[in-house]
Design a protein around this motif. Structure first.
Motif, PDB file in Angstrom:
ATOM      1  N   GLY A 149      37.219  39.295  55.323  1.00 33.23           N
ATOM      2  CA  GLY A 149      38.002  38.983  54.126  1.00 33.23           C
ATOM      3  C   GLY A 149      37.127  38.598  52.949  1.00 33.23           C
ATOM      4  O   GLY A 149      37.393  38.989  51.806  1.00 33.23           O
ATOM      5  N   GLY A 150      36.076  37.824  53.211  1.00 41.29           N
ATOM      6  CA  GLY A 150      35.155  37.456  52.138  1.00 41.29           C
ATOM      7  C   GLY A 150      34.420  38.660  51.571  1.00 41.29           C
ATOM      8  O   GLY A 150      34.225  38.776  50.354  1.00 41.29           O
ATOM      9  N   ILE A 151      34.012  39.566  52.444  1.00 39.58           N
ATOM     10  CA  ILE A 151      33.345  40.789  51.984  1.00 39.58           C
ATOM     11  C   ILE A 151      34.309  41.630  51.159  1.00 39.58           C
ATOM     12  O   ILE A 151      33.955  42.160  50.093  1.00 39.58           O
ATOM     13  N   LEU A 152      35.553  41.742  51.612  1.00 44.88           N
ATOM     14  CA  LEU A 152      36.558  42.515  50.896  1.00 44.88           C
ATOM     15  C   LEU A 152      36.853  41.918  49.522  1.00 44.88           C
ATOM     16  O   LEU A 152      36.958  42.641  48.528  1.00 44.88           O
ATOM     17  N   VAL A 153      36.953  40.604  49.446  1.00 46.72           N
ATOM     18  CA  VAL A 153      37.204  39.936  48.172  1.00 46.72           C
ATOM     19  C   VAL A 153      36.026  40.155  47.213  1.00 46.72           C
ATOM     20  O   VAL A 153      36.225  40.395  46.020  1.00 46.72           O
ATOM     21  N   ALA A 154      34.799  40.123  47.720  1.00 49.22           N
ATOM     22  CA  ALA A 154      33.630  40.363  46.870  1.00 49.22           C
ATOM     23  C   ALA A 154      33.643  41.782  46.313  1.00 49.22           C
ATOM     24  O   ALA A 154      33.361  41.997  45.126  1.00 49.22           O
TER      25      ALA A 154
END
Length: 175
Positions: A149-154
């Protein structure tokens, strides 16, 4: 008044004079201008080039780097402590950091700098296993959701920042 479309576009409005009176040139024939019509309501595309690297901008990037590390540390602890709410809170903090960095700098690097710091910190914390067998990430699905999720948000924040800097207008394609 003649339009910038060329030809005999002003013939009907000028009474058949072809848009330019005696000794006057039409706007299409003037050769000057920036290419954007005045009064059309469509803003000209911003200059395509990297933002200048000033000491203030470097300071913002350093602060974003440190904030990326701190959000990764806090998110790692919070997402496992209060499972459903902590995961949402950690991902909201990640999104707020990346979006805030983009808005603060006005560049794609505003999302990429804290994103890289966050990613490196999370992977270092993920790979750090103590001799006792303990590590900061729990064995559940929440850890993977936090990581992906953090990678996707970035990626979303960096892409949105890139669309803003190129002047892409929101809306339908071809409409």
């Amino acid at each position: 008044m003649s339009t910038a479309k060329g030809g005999n576009g002003g013939a009907a409005a000028d009474g058949g004079k072809g848009g330019a009176g005696k000794g006057q040139r039409s706007r299409a024939a003037s050769g000057g201008g920036s290419g954007a019509r005045r009064g059309s309501g469509v803003p000209a595309a911003p200059a395509a080039g990297p933002a200048p690297l000033t000491p203030g901008r470097i300071g913002i990037y350093v602060l974003l780097l440190v904030a990326g590390v701190l959000v990764a540390l806090a998110g790692t602890l919070v997402q496992a402590a209060w499972f459903p709410g902590g995961l949402v809170l950690a991902l909201a903090a990640v999104g707020g950091l990346f979006y805030g960095g983009t808005r603060a700098t006005g560049t794609t690097a505003g999302a990429l700098v804290p994103g890289a710091a966050w990613l490196v910190t999370v992977f270092l914390l993920l790979s750090d296993v103590r001799p006792e067998g303990d590590f900061l990430f729990g064995p559940g699905a929440g850890s993977y959701v936090f990581l992906l999720g953090g990678i996707l948000v970035a990626v979303i924040c960096a892409t949105a920042a890139q669309m803003r800097t190129t002047g892409a207008r929101p809306g339908r394609v071809g409409g």
